[in-house]
Design an enzyme around this catalytic site. Sequence first.
Site, short mmCIF file in Angstrom:
data_model
loop_
_atom_site.label_atom_id
_atom_site.label_comp_id
_atom_site.label_asym_id
_atom_site.label_seq_id
_atom_site.Cartn_x
_atom_site.Cartn_y
_atom_site.Cartn_z
N ASP A 102 0.87 -1.18 0.00
CA ASP A 102 0.00 0.00 0.00
C ASP A 102 0.91 1.23 0.00
OD1 ASP A 102 -1.71 -2.13 0.57
OD2 ASP A 102 -2.91 -1.01 2.02
N LYS A 167 -7.08 3.28 -2.59
CA LYS A 167 -7.38 3.24 -1.15
C LYS A 167 -7.56 4.66 -0.65
CE LYS A 167 -4.94 1.90 3.14
NZ LYS A 167 -3.77 1.17 3.69
N LYS A 201 -10.34 0.17 -1.48
CA LYS A 201 -10.13 -0.07 -0.05
C LYS A 201 -10.37 1.19 0.76
CE LYS A 201 -6.48 -1.43 3.25
NZ LYS A 201 -5.11 -1.99 3.41
#
Length: 259
Positions: A102, A167, A201
């Site tokens: 990430d 995300k 996400k």
Amino acid sequence: MTDLTKSSLRALQLMDLTTLNDDDTNEKVIALCHQAKTPVGNTAAVCIYPRFIPIARKTLNEQGTPDIRIATVTNFPHGNDDIDIALAETRAAIAYGADEVDVVFPYRALMAGNEQVGFDLVKACKDACAAANVLLKVIIETGELKEEALIRKASEISIKAGADFIKTSTGKVPVNATPESARIMLEVIRDMGVAKTVGFKPAGGVRTAEDAAKYLAVADELLGADWADARHYRFGASSLLASLLQALGHGDGKSASSY
């Protein structure tokens, strides 16, 4: 099975159970891995700092859950625009054995009008991840971008540069995931026609079974009831797990942190 029970079971299996605290230790990460194995199924992944990947891998294997994936973070949480550093951190995370990375998008550079550095940074990290068969999630920090146009632009740039997921947040700023920012990002996935290959996400601030149900409802509305599986949807959270377990009749789930 009630609607909340159904959505809670779904959400649990979509969780990246997270601890990203300055005082994290091997013991805390081991406890997190134990929590990821629940009586009603496993979380999709654990999300930890890179240095804890080896102990997490060992723990997950020893407890018989080698399929729980290990996610980590790079260029985190600041989202600076130094591509060399972000790439070096991403390569190091891959070397530690991460299944998923990430990376924080250089959102301040975008706010200052520089779109190119975000594309270049994500693409460099994507190339490194793709070569190692590692999934890349790009954190755009919606709570700092604030404006819909910027959230949309950061999502589009990340997807064009090869993001496997977009995300919302690091969980380290005052405003993290919101249903409003989730809707914008999911609309971008839909409008760009990339729903088969790009996931979403929300992270930070998704704390209750009811919260999770609301987020899943938006995904179901925009992309169809079957879209939000573990390849296309994750929740970045820790305290959420206890609430989901309670909704599923397994109370007393203790969470690792307030993420």
